[in-house]
Design an enzyme around this catalytic site. Structure first.
Site, PDB file in Angstrom:
ATOM      1  N   ARG A  74      73.807  -7.893 -95.061  1.00  0.00           N
ATOM      2  CA  ARG A  74      72.890  -8.660 -94.203  1.00  0.00           C
ATOM      3  C   ARG A  74      72.307  -9.841 -94.985  1.00  0.00           C
ATOM      4  NH1 ARG A  74      70.604  -7.173 -89.691  1.00  0.00           N
ATOM      5  NH2 ARG A  74      71.425  -5.094 -90.008  1.00  0.00           N
TER       6      ARG A  74
ATOM      7  N   LEU B 295      66.773 -10.235 -88.968  1.00  0.00           N
ATOM      8  CA  LEU B 295      66.895 -11.234 -90.030  1.00  0.00           C
ATOM      9  C   LEU B 295      66.487 -10.599 -91.353  1.00  0.00           C
ATOM     10  CD1 LEU B 295      65.259 -14.384 -88.395  1.00  0.00           C
ATOM     11  CD2 LEU B 295      67.703 -13.936 -88.730  1.00  0.00           C
TER      12      LEU B 295
ATOM     13  N   THR C 117      61.300 -13.682 -78.501  1.00  0.00           N
ATOM     14  CA  THR C 117      60.941 -13.188 -77.174  1.00  0.00           C
ATOM     15  C   THR C 117      61.380 -11.732 -77.084  1.00  0.00           C
ATOM     16  OG1 THR C 117      63.055 -13.774 -76.169  1.00  0.00           O
ATOM     17  CG2 THR C 117      61.351 -15.456 -76.154  1.00  0.00           C
ATOM     18  N   HIS C 118      60.624 -10.941 -76.333  1.00  0.00           N
ATOM     19  CA  HIS C 118      60.961  -9.504 -76.237  1.00  0.00           C
ATOM     20  C   HIS C 118      60.700  -9.014 -74.813  1.00  0.00           C
ATOM     21  CE1 HIS C 118      61.748  -5.498 -77.686  1.00  0.00           C
ATOM     22  NE2 HIS C 118      60.683  -5.095 -77.005  1.00  0.00           N
TER      23      HIS C 118
ATOM     24  N   SER D 107      56.996 -10.350 -73.828  1.00  0.00           N
ATOM     25  CA  SER D 107      56.137 -10.821 -74.912  1.00  0.00           C
ATOM     26  C   SER D 107      56.825 -11.923 -75.702  1.00  0.00           C
ATOM     27  CB  SER D 107      55.812  -9.672 -75.892  1.00  0.00           C
ATOM     28  OG  SER D 107      55.302  -8.547 -75.227  1.00  0.00           O
TER      29      SER D 107
ATOM     30  N   ASP E 196      57.523 -11.166 -88.030  1.00  0.00           N
ATOM     31  CA  ASP E 196      57.100 -10.801 -89.387  1.00  0.00           C
ATOM     32  C   ASP E 196      58.174  -9.885 -89.968  1.00  0.00           C
ATOM     33  OD1 ASP E 196      56.739  -8.340 -88.242  1.00  0.00           O
ATOM     34  OD2 ASP E 196      54.569  -8.229 -88.595  1.00  0.00           O
TER      35      ASP E 196
ATOM     36  N   ASP F 127      59.710  -6.276 -84.240  1.00  0.00           N
ATOM     37  CA  ASP F 127      58.837  -6.608 -83.107  1.00  0.00           C
ATOM     38  C   ASP F 127      57.371  -6.239 -83.364  1.00  0.00           C
ATOM     39  OD1 ASP F 127      61.031  -7.608 -81.654  1.00  0.00           O
ATOM     40  OD2 ASP F 127      61.559  -5.605 -80.982  1.00  0.00           O
TER      41      ASP F 127
HETATM   42  C1  GRF Z   1      66.157 -11.296 -73.502  1.00  0.00           C
HETATM   43  O1  GRF Z   1      65.537 -10.365 -72.658  1.00  0.00           O
HETATM   44  C2  GRF Z   1      65.697 -11.114 -74.910  1.00  0.00           C
HETATM   45  O2  GRF Z   1      64.343 -10.893 -75.054  1.00  0.00           O
HETATM   46  C3  GRF Z   1      66.473  -9.891 -75.283  1.00  0.00           C
HETATM   47  O3  GRF Z   1      67.759 -10.180 -74.796  1.00  0.00           O
HETATM   48  C4  GRF Z   1      67.628 -11.016 -73.652  1.00  0.00           C
HETATM   49  C5  GRF Z   1      68.410 -12.274 -73.889  1.00  0.00           C
HETATM   50  O4  GRF Z   1      68.958 -12.717 -72.723  1.00  0.00           O
HETATM   51  N1  GRF Z   1      66.407  -9.596 -76.670  1.00  0.00           N
HETATM   52  P1  GRF Z   1      69.702 -14.105 -72.663  1.00  0.00           P
HETATM   53  O5  GRF Z   1      70.792 -14.096 -73.735  1.00  0.00           O
HETATM   54  O6  GRF Z   1      68.684 -15.181 -72.911  1.00  0.00           O
HETATM   55  O7  GRF Z   1      70.275 -14.181 -71.294  1.00  0.00           O
END
Ligand code: GRF
Length: 201
Positions: A64, A92, A107-108, A135, A140, A144
């Protein structure tokens, strides 16, 4: 103008929304490059918008850390003000997080700290949750666990599948992501308050 690199693994629907938003003349940020750890379908969106892409295939590296070092040198070519993880399905390595934090956001598809990890939607359903969410966080060293910049609740409906629930979450994720990027670009959202404290000697 805030410059943004976006890292993806999949279809890139959130990337597309960000590309559409940032294409408008009065949006204070621009996507300058899109990277991925594989031949992601989402590259097609970048190409349509004339945005350069790069791929650092995770599977071609022994560790990695080696993968991360190559990803880092690609990012340094563009030297963006902000790196957005938008569906990058890889953790990462610490060196990459340290190089960009706090200018590194993710984004989550859940209401963190509830349901972190790669299966946030599936885990919310499996837990029988009646609501979940979306979210946007600062990345960090954990999975998440970083400071939350924006989040919103979304109800789980009777009969929801992982697919239907995720498709209802994604538009909210997109809106939150665009708002956060705009806020960072205008200075309304100051990421420097999440700077790691200077090491003590
Ligand atoms: C999003 O819900 C993201 O938060 C999650 O995977 C999805 C990505 O979807 N980790 P896309 O590739 O933007 O369509």
């Amino acid at each position: 103008m805030l410059t943004v690199a976006v890292l993806i693994s999949g279809t890139g629907s959130n990337l597309r929304a960000l590309l559409e938003a940032t294409a408008s003349a009065d949006f204070p940020a621009r996507v300058v490059v899109v990277g991925a750890d594989r031949q992601a379908d989402g590259f097609a969106h970048a190409e349509q918008f004339g945005i350069p892409t790069f791929m650092v295939p995770f599977r071609e590296f022994e560790t990695r850390e080696q993968w991360g070092a190559e990803l880092q040198s690609q990012l340094e070519v563009w030297n963006p003000d902000l790196v957005v993880l938008s569906g990058l399905m890889r953790l990462l390595p610490a060196a990459v997080v340290a190089a960009w934090a706090p200018r590194l956001i993710n984004t989550h598809p859940a209401y963190l700290p509830e349901f972190p990890g790669a299966h946030g939607v599936r885990d919310a359903l499996a837990a029988g949750a009646t609501q979940t969410g979306a979210s946007v966080i600062v990345v960090d060293g954990g999975v998440d666990t970083g400071p939350i910049l924006a989040q919103e609740r979304i109800p789980v409906l009777p009969g929801d599948t992982e697919h239907t629930l995720h498709e209802r979450i994604k538009p909210v994720e997109r809106r939150l992501l665009i708002d956060v990027v705009r806020g960072i670009a205008t200075g309304e959202l100051d990421l420097s308050r999440f700077d790691a404290p200077a090491p003590t000697v």
